[in-house]
Design an enzyme around this catalytic site. Structure first.
Site, mmCIF file in Angstrom:
data_model
loop_
_atom_site.group_PDB
_atom_site.id
_atom_site.type_symbol
_atom_site.label_atom_id
_atom_site.label_comp_id
_atom_site.label_asym_id
_atom_site.label_seq_id
_atom_site.Cartn_x
_atom_site.Cartn_y
_atom_site.Cartn_z
ATOM 1 N N GLU A 75 0.811 -1.223 0.000
ATOM 2 C CA GLU A 75 0.000 0.000 0.000
ATOM 3 C C GLU A 75 0.842 1.270 0.000
ATOM 4 O OE1 GLU A 75 -2.794 -0.580 -0.727
ATOM 5 O OE2 GLU A 75 -3.830 -2.077 0.468
ATOM 6 N N HIS A 94 -2.853 2.436 8.501
ATOM 7 C CA HIS A 94 -3.888 1.719 7.751
ATOM 8 C C HIS A 94 -4.109 0.371 8.408
ATOM 9 C CE1 HIS A 94 -6.157 -0.389 4.781
ATOM 10 N NE2 HIS A 94 -5.156 -1.175 4.438
ATOM 11 N N HIS A 96 -7.144 -3.095 9.219
ATOM 12 C CA HIS A 96 -8.356 -3.829 8.870
ATOM 13 C C HIS A 96 -9.121 -4.151 10.156
ATOM 14 C CE1 HIS A 96 -6.301 -5.481 4.934
ATOM 15 N NE2 HIS A 96 -6.311 -4.160 5.012
ATOM 16 N N TYR A 115 -21.029 12.888 18.512
ATOM 17 C CA TYR A 115 -20.184 14.064 18.292
ATOM 18 C C TYR A 115 -18.714 13.722 18.120
ATOM 19 C CZ TYR A 115 -18.577 14.025 23.175
ATOM 20 O OH TYR A 115 -17.997 13.682 24.365
ATOM 21 N N HIS A 157 -12.458 -3.016 2.433
ATOM 22 C CA HIS A 157 -11.021 -3.049 2.707
ATOM 23 C C HIS A 157 -10.707 -2.757 4.173
ATOM 24 C CE1 HIS A 157 -6.801 -2.096 0.890
ATOM 25 N NE2 HIS A 157 -6.691 -2.444 2.156
ATOM 26 N N TYR A 210 -9.826 21.707 22.578
ATOM 27 C CA TYR A 210 -10.065 20.615 23.526
ATOM 28 C C TYR A 210 -8.744 20.016 24.017
ATOM 29 C CZ TYR A 210 -11.535 16.065 25.296
ATOM 30 O OH TYR A 210 -11.730 14.960 26.071
#
Length: 223
Positions: A75, A94, A96, A115, A157, A210
């Site tokens: 990837e 990334h 799964h 939220y 994916h 925040y």
């Protein structure tokens, strides 16, 4: 330990945490971090618990291998594309993860049902179009789904999360998985009530300040 060695150790630690937490089962998932001249990315097809510092691959932002004894993650195209397009991004995660991937297989975005969706930088977390893994088409789909936000799903994916550093990106990937699990649970009962655009705009504004903020130069810090 020098900075380069520390970063390699941090990448391996993050990859192992993702595997242990179930975010990246088996050899799925990959992570990268920006370095001078390009990025460091995990290698393809190697279990996280076998990784050593020399297994990480250094690429330039065009995807050319600069250093490494392994093949980079399949990837690598979207890792390079995201870091090229988003100079504020320092790391890409990334994975799964179970619930985010389930939603991705339904090709459903995560809307403003809660939220905390704003943690990804927008009023929803988009699901990108499907494309074969490791292709330019998937890279294009990932960039389009991310837009200016910090996370997205990839159809059939998994998910992508980005941040200024690896800790931030990994924290967000965990949050996306939590949100996906909550959304799927709500869907099992019915359609959740969504927060409107006006409320999400307020939440996004509040998120700007925040948490613990770095003090301005010369400002006193609270005890």
């Amino acid at each position: 330990m020098n900075d380069a060695a520390t970063l390699r150790a941090t990448l391996i630690q993050a990859a192992r945490a993702m595997a242990a937490e179930g975010l990246s089962p088996g050899t799925s998932g990959n992570i990268s971090a920006r370095v001078a001249g390009g990025l460091l990315v995990t290698p393809t097809g190697m279990p996280a618990d076998t990784l050593e510092p020399g297994d990480l691959v250094m690429l330039d932002l065009e995807g050319r291998v600069l250093a490494g004894r392994r093949l980079p993650s399949s990837e690598w195209p979207f890792h390079c594309a995201i870091l090229q397009a988003r100079p504020e991004v320092g790391a890409v995660v990334h994975c799964h993860s179970r619930h985010a991937t389930a939603l991705a297989c339904l090709r459903r975005a995560i809307p403003a049902f809660h939220y905390m969706v704003a943690a990804a930088g927008g009023d929803h977390i988009a699901c990108g179009d499907y494309a074969t893994f490791g292709t330019q088409a998937l890279s294009d789909a990932a960039l389009a789904a991310l837009g200016p936000r910090r996370a997205c799903l990839l159809a059939n994916h998994g998910q992508i999360a980005v941040g200024p550093d690896l800790a931030s990106a990994l924290k967000l990937a965990r949050e996306v998985e939590v949100l996906a699990a909550q959304y799927l649970t709500a869907l099992a009962v019915g359609e959740p009530v969504l927060l409107d655009a006006e409320e999400m705009a307020r939440v996004l504004e509040k998120f700007r300040t925040y948490g613990q903020q770095a003090p301005a130069d010369g400002a006193a810090t609270a005890g």
